[in-house]
Design a protein around this motif. Structure first.
Motif, PDB file in Angstrom:
ATOM      1  N   MET A   1       0.838  -1.188   0.000  1.00 24.38           N
ATOM      2  CA  MET A   1       0.000   0.000   0.000  1.00 24.38           C
ATOM      3  C   MET A   1       0.875   1.239   0.000  1.00 24.38           C
ATOM      4  O   MET A   1       1.342   1.715   1.011  1.00 24.38           O
ATOM      5  CB  MET A   1      -0.864   0.004   1.269  1.00 24.38           C
ATOM      6  CG  MET A   1      -2.169   0.673   1.019  1.00 24.38           C
ATOM      7  SD  MET A   1      -3.322  -0.403   0.238  1.00 24.38           S
ATOM      8  CE  MET A   1      -2.779  -1.978   0.846  1.00 24.38           C
ATOM      9  N   ARG A   2       1.089   1.714  -1.184  1.00 28.79           N
ATOM     10  CA  ARG A   2       2.020   2.814  -1.368  1.00 28.79           C
ATOM     11  C   ARG A   2       1.629   4.022  -0.530  1.00 28.79           C
ATOM     12  O   ARG A   2       2.452   4.692   0.060  1.00 28.79           O
ATOM     13  CB  ARG A   2       2.024   3.155  -2.860  1.00 28.79           C
ATOM     14  CG  ARG A   2       3.039   4.160  -3.270  1.00 28.79           C
ATOM     15  CD  ARG A   2       2.879   4.462  -4.739  1.00 28.79           C
ATOM     16  NE  ARG A   2       1.495   4.812  -5.047  1.00 28.79           N
ATOM     17  CZ  ARG A   2       0.967   5.977  -4.778  1.00 28.79           C
ATOM     18  NH1 ARG A   2       1.666   6.907  -4.185  1.00 28.79           N
ATOM     19  NH2 ARG A   2      -0.273   6.228  -5.095  1.00 28.79           N
ATOM     20  N   LYS A   3       0.321   4.271  -0.536  1.00 31.35           N
ATOM     21  CA  LYS A   3      -0.124   5.480   0.155  1.00 31.35           C
ATOM     22  C   LYS A   3       0.132   5.384   1.649  1.00 31.35           C
ATOM     23  O   LYS A   3       0.450   6.381   2.288  1.00 31.35           O
ATOM     24  CB  LYS A   3      -1.620   5.696  -0.085  1.00 31.35           C
ATOM     25  CG  LYS A   3      -1.929   6.408  -1.392  1.00 31.35           C
ATOM     26  CD  LYS A   3      -2.657   7.703  -1.109  1.00 31.35           C
ATOM     27  CE  LYS A   3      -2.654   8.622  -2.288  1.00 31.35           C
ATOM     28  NZ  LYS A   3      -3.968   8.908  -2.839  1.00 31.35           N
TER      29      LYS A   3
ATOM     30  N   TYR B   1       2.535   3.870   3.055  1.00 34.99           N
ATOM     31  CA  TYR B   1       3.955   4.178   3.271  1.00 34.99           C
ATOM     32  C   TYR B   1       4.176   5.672   3.284  1.00 34.99           C
ATOM     33  O   TYR B   1       4.957   6.213   4.042  1.00 34.99           O
ATOM     34  CB  TYR B   1       4.799   3.547   2.161  1.00 34.99           C
ATOM     35  CG  TYR B   1       5.140   2.114   2.426  1.00 34.99           C
ATOM     36  CD1 TYR B   1       4.588   1.097   1.667  1.00 34.99           C
ATOM     37  CD2 TYR B   1       6.013   1.774   3.464  1.00 34.99           C
ATOM     38  CE1 TYR B   1       4.895  -0.205   1.913  1.00 34.99           C
ATOM     39  CE2 TYR B   1       6.318   0.455   3.711  1.00 34.99           C
ATOM     40  CZ  TYR B   1       5.757  -0.538   2.935  1.00 34.99           C
ATOM     41  OH  TYR B   1       6.059  -1.842   3.182  1.00 34.99           O
ATOM     42  N   ARG B   2       3.452   6.340   2.410  1.00 38.18           N
ATOM     43  CA  ARG B   2       3.649   7.771   2.325  1.00 38.18           C
ATOM     44  C   ARG B   2       3.197   8.464   3.615  1.00 38.18           C
ATOM     45  O   ARG B   2       3.828   9.399   4.087  1.00 38.18           O
ATOM     46  CB  ARG B   2       2.848   8.323   1.141  1.00 38.18           C
ATOM     47  CG  ARG B   2       3.479   9.550   0.562  1.00 38.18           C
ATOM     48  CD  ARG B   2       2.677  10.088  -0.581  1.00 38.18           C
ATOM     49  NE  ARG B   2       1.841  11.200  -0.174  1.00 38.18           N
ATOM     50  CZ  ARG B   2       2.298  12.371   0.189  1.00 38.18           C
ATOM     51  NH1 ARG B   2       3.588  12.607   0.229  1.00 38.18           N
ATOM     52  NH2 ARG B   2       1.485  13.322   0.540  1.00 38.18           N
ATOM     53  N   ILE B   3       2.116   7.954   4.163  1.00 38.08           N
ATOM     54  CA  ILE B   3       1.644   8.561   5.419  1.00 38.08           C
ATOM     55  C   ILE B   3       2.662   8.331   6.517  1.00 38.08           C
ATOM     56  O   ILE B   3       2.952   9.230   7.305  1.00 38.08           O
ATOM     57  CB  ILE B   3       0.285   7.963   5.827  1.00 38.08           C
ATOM     58  CG1 ILE B   3      -0.762   8.334   4.769  1.00 38.08           C
ATOM     59  CG2 ILE B   3      -0.136   8.475   7.179  1.00 38.08           C
ATOM     60  CD1 ILE B   3      -2.088   7.691   5.011  1.00 38.08           C
TER      61      ILE B   3
ATOM     62  N   LEU C   1       8.469  12.283   9.400  1.00 38.22           N
ATOM     63  CA  LEU C   1       9.088  13.589   9.208  1.00 38.22           C
ATOM     64  C   LEU C   1       8.599  14.567  10.264  1.00 38.22           C
ATOM     65  O   LEU C   1       9.370  15.312  10.859  1.00 38.22           O
ATOM     66  CB  LEU C   1       8.705  14.089   7.812  1.00 38.22           C
ATOM     67  CG  LEU C   1       9.646  15.113   7.186  1.00 38.22           C
ATOM     68  CD1 LEU C   1      10.990  14.497   6.915  1.00 38.22           C
ATOM     69  CD2 LEU C   1       9.061  15.631   5.894  1.00 38.22           C
ATOM     70  N   MET C   2       7.286  14.532  10.496  1.00 37.21           N
ATOM     71  CA  MET C   2       6.728  15.448  11.484  1.00 37.21           C
ATOM     72  C   MET C   2       7.304  15.191  12.854  1.00 37.21           C
ATOM     73  O   MET C   2       7.603  16.115  13.610  1.00 37.21           O
ATOM     74  CB  MET C   2       5.198  15.301  11.509  1.00 37.21           C
ATOM     75  CG  MET C   2       4.535  16.252  10.527  1.00 37.21           C
ATOM     76  SD  MET C   2       2.816  15.899  10.155  1.00 37.21           S
ATOM     77  CE  MET C   2       2.103  15.428  11.680  1.00 37.21           C
TER      78      MET C   2
ATOM     79  N   LEU D   1       5.793   7.986   6.124  1.00 35.17           N
ATOM     80  CA  LEU D   1       6.907   8.899   5.846  1.00 35.17           C
ATOM     81  C   LEU D   1       6.592  10.281   6.387  1.00 35.17           C
ATOM     82  O   LEU D   1       7.408  10.910   7.055  1.00 35.17           O
ATOM     83  CB  LEU D   1       7.124   8.954   4.330  1.00 35.17           C
ATOM     84  CG  LEU D   1       8.455   9.528   3.869  1.00 35.17           C
ATOM     85  CD1 LEU D   1       9.555   8.520   4.101  1.00 35.17           C
ATOM     86  CD2 LEU D   1       8.396   9.870   2.392  1.00 35.17           C
TER      87      LEU D   1
ATOM     88  N   LEU E   1      10.641  16.688  13.177  1.00 35.97           N
ATOM     89  CA  LEU E   1      10.563  18.135  13.357  1.00 35.97           C
ATOM     90  C   LEU E   1      10.158  18.491  14.776  1.00 35.97           C
ATOM     91  O   LEU E   1      10.693  19.405  15.380  1.00 35.97           O
ATOM     92  CB  LEU E   1       9.550  18.713  12.371  1.00 35.97           C
ATOM     93  CG  LEU E   1       9.984  18.649  10.911  1.00 35.97           C
ATOM     94  CD1 LEU E   1       8.864  19.145  10.025  1.00 35.97           C
ATOM     95  CD2 LEU E   1      11.208  19.482  10.676  1.00 35.97           C
ATOM     96  N   LEU E   2       9.175  17.763  15.304  1.00 34.51           N
ATOM     97  CA  LEU E   2       8.737  18.029  16.668  1.00 34.51           C
ATOM     98  C   LEU E   2       9.896  17.868  17.628  1.00 34.51           C
ATOM     99  O   LEU E   2      10.083  18.667  18.546  1.00 34.51           O
ATOM    100  CB  LEU E   2       7.616  17.057  17.061  1.00 34.51           C
ATOM    101  CG  LEU E   2       6.219  17.444  16.606  1.00 34.51           C
ATOM    102  CD1 LEU E   2       5.254  16.300  16.866  1.00 34.51           C
ATOM    103  CD2 LEU E   2       5.754  18.678  17.350  1.00 34.51           C
TER     104      LEU E   2
END
Lengths: 320, 407, 298
Positions: B1-3, B5-7, B13-14, B9, B17-18
């Motif tokens: 499920m590519r999407k 994985y994107r979530i 990332l968030m 990712l 940053l936090l």
């Protein structure tokens, strides 16, 4: 697209939307602003990719339509007493209009020449905005643009951005997957052949330009909502190059690639900028590594690895 | 499920940053955030500002700081671009949580940050941006200017030029806001003080223009009595160089704001043109007061070069900040702004006051001509005429009118 | 918005000469770019950065050699060679592996190089202005038609045609030159005939970059050496190459002439808007001759 696949991508889209909408609950003000900025830039990059990745046009000065949209909104809000929402309608319309005007002049050329002519014409528009101090504020720009109450706070503008960019992304996605979108990509892959089977190439390219300009204008108006300022840099060629970079970086044959590219660049710019003033060098090295090893862009590579032809990958599989 | 994985990712990332965000503060020191252009030509000036600031802050901290706290500062490079400057300012306010904002040489950035300061109610001290809008039309309670603006420079220049016998003028300069503003400032006041001056024509080149020869020859063929050169940070040094190469300075007298300043003359060394009329807010060698001498010595000791006007600005900005907090009694933006407005400090130039009405610092101007001098490998100013601060401040009436128009 | 009222024959002739000397630099840099674009088909955005590095290197060499006239001549020779060396490293180490990539990817890659070079220059030379003086021989100016014409510009007027001549001889009379021209049109054929295309490409690339460095070294005494140089020049160089015809050296000369002259004459005729003239010229040319004025190689 199979039914189960459709269902899966719809679910993931919903999950994404929920996460984004709940973000203000657990993120500080700065990160809300930061996310909003990524969404705006990502929307802009996706609008560019409509004609770049899916249309194969060398769009070298896309920022002009973005900047014009932003200035339209800012000028309408500060110089006129017209109802606020008209500004938000006018921005994309002006963006589309300008794209068509410039497009009509440039579309007779192709590839590199198209790009260079667009670059020159776009620079003339920039020069106009830059020098017309009494109207556009020139170099100073326009600051403190008054926004409607609901969207003037950081959180307010964030929600506005999420909703608007969500809708626009969906619309663009539908365009890309529509019959028009397929013809458009056919033109990208083989313009002579398309001409041969009776497709009016120039007409389709102009429509593509109008759409790209329209959504760039939307992105421009969102920028004003988030930042509250406009300045001539928004129409400068270096920004156009940056958006190009974002598309190529993220994967220009995919739909969400540009969004990812935008996220990477904006993040690098902000985060790395905190630690060193040489962040451009860091960015440069990362870019070069990515180009060397990931020629399809980040998302393109990820997709290749996972070997799914997911939603948004509309490049023809050349092996078939 | 590519999407999916994107979530993952994205959330990853968030999270990163936090995490980086939460590295911040043991809350105690007074934090100053400086946004400025540290890349390219403007950095000559902005490095001086930062060094002067650091010199003062180090000394203040050594004596125990302010209100028992140390002053710390962080810098961000806006690369002379408005979007980067605005983003950096927002990051400083929301992530670094600075108490005061300081900066920048780019007037457009300064105006954007000033607007942000009004919304966020954080004090902002503009150090090297010279747009008169900063404390004029767009001024407000939380923005202060620590340097002269184009109106003041214009008034001072006009005062000096009105005493000279030139009647037919030509105006030339960098084609952007600052260039036009300084030209207008000088010309409007000159016309008031000496009504019989005539403008023969104008030339405007793009900012960063590398080759002035076509413009220079064009000006010379018009045969003006004198020329007003309206260049900004990027244009002053290149133009002076071209003036020397073409012998422009020997053919016709010309005036340039900051032509006699150290920052402008230092890069040219002994190749700078002589006889150029210029205005400047500060010379380290004049007036020869004990305060000025000791400041110049201190700066030279710390950084290996003589202080320029930028260095002085950085230095007294820090002094103002420290004294304002002292007077306010606590680290509160409103009280700070109230304390700073109307405040006076001692400096190498004597007493410096921030005028209460528009938060504009009152600086004297010195007009002179460039000339070679023994002992220095750069040119200095001679025939120096001092124009006191009171004479060149924009009138309160004018500021009121400008602000009214904005509404 | 006033037109200048002081157009005299002498003024016009003066501006014409000034425009010509500006053309020299533009031509030298653009011809290098045209070569690279025409033969290797790489849109090298970093060409402007190499120009900038050429100027900085010239400064350093000159200062190192004492700063006087000998320093300048030494710099004029060594700086372009230094740039050529850098380009050799870049080509062998990086570009060589990327010849088969898409054009846009190459654009992206060379853009990253621009960023890298910019920060490297800042790291090595700091962000202050640098200033270089022309050698004593060329200081001061001649009085041409009653107006000052810098002696250094005369030097440029002489160098320009010399470089053009040298380049022409190289391309048409030498073996390697002829091979390069063939490779520009059909690289597979050249490879099939048994010639090492990769070496040819390397050669052309180095020559192109050498020219960029030369341009930078030549321009150094006339203006400030700063980090903005790459930006301003690369746009102009690209436009010149496009209107001249890709890969065509004489096209680059023509384009540079158009640019240089419209710029300087525009200053005389309409000072307020002179910045618009070169761009207008580009638009006009592209509207009537979309592929450039002279024959392109692709």
């Amino acid at each position: 697209m199979t039914n189960s696949f459709r269902w899966k991508s719809a679910v993931s889209a919903v999950v994404c939307a929920v996460v984004l909408l709940c973000a203000p609950l657990f993120l500080s003000r700065f990160y809300i602003y930061f996310l909003a900025l990524i969404l705006v830039t990502g929307l802009l990059a996706t609008s560019l990719n409509l004609v770049l990745g899916f249309g194969g046009m060398y769009q070298f000065h896309h920022a002009v339509f973005y900047g014009i949209g932003a200035y339209t909104l800012a000028l309408m809000l500060t110089k006129t007493d017209l109802p606020r929402f008209l500004g938000f309608v006018a921005a994309p319309v002006v963006g589309a209009l300008l794209a068509v005007i410039i497009g009509v002049i440039c579309v007779r050329l192709s590839k590199l020449y198209f790009g260079m002519l667009q670059l020159s014409l776009g620079s003339l528009v920039w020069a106009l905005v830059f020098r017309w101090y009494s109207f556009t504020g020139g170099d100073d720009g326009i600051h403190g643009v008054p926004m409607p109450e609901a969207i003037s706070s950081i959180t307010g503008s964030y929600y506005f951005t999420v909703i608007v960019s969500g809708v626009c992304l969906y619309l663009m996605f539908r365009v890309v997957n529509s019959p028009f979108g397929r013809i458009f990509q056919a033109i990208r892959d083989n313009p002579e052949r398309s001409e041969g089977i009776g497709i009016n190439v120039k007409y389709h390219q102009l429509v593509g330009q109008a759409l790209a300009g329209f959504f760039a204008g939307v992105a421009g108006s969102l920028f004003v909502a988030v930042e509250g300022s406009v300045f001539p840099d928004l129409l400068f060629w270096t920004l156009s190059l940056e958006i190009l970079i974002m598309c190529l970086l993220g994967g220009w044959y995919t739909f969400l690639g540009p969004m990812l590219g935008a996220a990477i660049i904006v993040t690098l710019r902000t985060v790395v900028g905190v630690y060193t003033e040489y962040w451009t060098m860091v960015l440069a090295i990362i870019l070069m590594l990515l180009i060397f090893f990931l020629p399809e862009g980040v998302l393109g590579y990820v997709q290749k690895v996972l070997r799914t032809e997911g939603a948004g990958t509309l490049r023809e599989d050349k092996q078939c | 499920m590519r999407k999916v994985y994107r979530i993952i990712l994205c959330t990853g990332l968030m999270a990163v940053l936090l995490a980086t965000g939460s590295f911040v503060h043991a809350a105690d020191p007074i934090k100053v955030g400086i946004v400025d252009s540290y890349s390219g030509p403007p950095s000559t000036y902005t490095n001086d500002v930062r060094d002067g600031f650091k010199l003062a802050v180090d000394k203040i901290n050594a004596k125990g700081g302010v209100l028992g706290r140390q002053i710390t500062f962080v810098t961000r490079d806006d690369k002379f671009k408005v979007d980067l400057g605005l983003s950096a300012a927002k990051e400083l306010i929301m992530r670094e949580k600075v108490d005061v904002l300081v900066g920048t040489i780019n007037s457009a950035v300064a105006l954007a940050i000033a607007d942000l300061a009004k919304k966020e109610k954080i004090p902002f001290l503009a150090t090297y941006s010279k747009s008169s809008n900063i404390t004029g039309a767009k001024g407000h309670k939380f923005v202060f200017s620590m340097n002269e603006n184009t109106e003041m420079a214009g008034k001072a220049a006009a005062a000096g030029l009105a005493k000279l016998p030139y009647v037919n003028y030509w105006i030339a300069g960098d084609d952007y806001e600052y260039g036009h503003a300084i030209a207008d400032g000088v010309w409007n006041h000159l016309k008031k003080m000496k009504p019989d001056v005539k403008l023969l024509g104008e030339s405007w080149w793009k900012v960063g223009e590398p080759d002035f020869t076509p413009y220079i020859t064009s000006i010379l063929s018009a045969k003006p009595d004198a020329v007003i050169i309206a260049t900004g940070g990027a244009g002053c040094v290149p133009f002076l160089k071209a003036a020397k190469t073409t012998g422009f300075n020997q053919q016709v007298p010309f005036f340039m704001h900051t032509a006699t300043e150290l920052s402008t003359l230092r890069p040219l060394g002994l190749e700078a043109p002589e006889g150029v009329i210029g205005t400047s807010n500060y010379y380290f060698y004049y007036p020869e007061t004990p305060e000025n001498k000791s400041f110049a010595e201190e700066f030279k000791q710390a950084y290996g070069r003589y202080p320029s006007f930028g260095s002085l600005i950085g230095w007294f900005t820090a002094q103002f900040i420290a004294k304002a907090y002292e007077k306010a009694g606590k680290v509160d933006p409103e009280k700070f702004a109230e304390a700073l407005s109307g405040m006076t400090i001692d400096s190498p130039l004597g007493k410096l006051t921030v005028r209460a009405f528009d938060n504009q610092v009152m600086l004297p101007m010195f007009m002179g001509r460039t000339k070679k001098a023994d002992g220095y490998d750069f040119l200095v100013a001679t025939d120096i005429v001092t124009i006191p601060a009171e004479e060149l401040m924009p009138s309160i009436e004018d500021v009121k009118k400008a602000r009214e128009k904005e509404k | 918005m006033e037109m200048a009222t002081n157009i005299t024959i002498s003024g016009l002739s003066q501006q014409f000469l000034v425009g010509l000397s500006r053309t020299t630099i533009l031509f030298i840099v653009s011809s290098g770019l045209s070569l690279v674009l025409g033969v290797l088909r790489i849109p090298n955005l970093a060409h402007g950065s190499l120009y900038m590095i050429g100027a900085f290197l010239a400064y350093s060499v000159c200062m190192f050699a004492g700063g006087g006239s000998t320093g300048f001549w030494l710099a004029l020779v060594l700086a372009p060679l230094g740039v050529a060396l850098i380009s050799l490293v870049v080509e062998r180490g990086l570009f060589r592996y990327l010849y088969d990539r898409e054009h846009l990817m190459m654009l992206l890659f060379t853009f990253s190089l621009t960023l890298l070079f910019r920060d490297l220059v800042k790291l090595i030379w700091g962000s202050d202005y640098r200033s270089l003086s022309p050698p004593a021989l060329f200081q001061g100016s001649f009085s041409v038609f009653g107006l000052p014409f810098p002696k250094y510009n005369v030097f440029l007027l002489i160098i320009g045609p010399l470089v053009a001549l040298g380049l022409w001889l190289l391309i048409t009379k030498t073996r390697i030159g002829k091979i390069s021209r063939a490779a520009a049109v059909d690289r597979e054929m050249v490879g099939a005939v048994g010639i090492n295309v990769s070496r040819v490409f390397a050669f052309v690339f180095i020559i192109g970059c050498f020219l960029a460095g030369l341009g930078g070294a030549l321009v150094a005494p006339t203006q400030n050496i700063t980090q903005g140089m790459d930006h301003t020049l690369i746009m102009e160089a690209f436009l010149i190459v496009i209107i001249g015809g890709l890969g065509n050296i004489w096209g680059a000369l023509l384009g540079a002439l158009i640019f240089g002259l419209t710029d300087s004459l525009g200053v005389l005729l309409w000072p307020q808007f002179s910045i618009v003239f070169p761009y207008m010229a580009v638009v006009v040319v592209l509207l009537f001759r979309p592929k450039g004025l002279l024959k392109a190689t692709w």
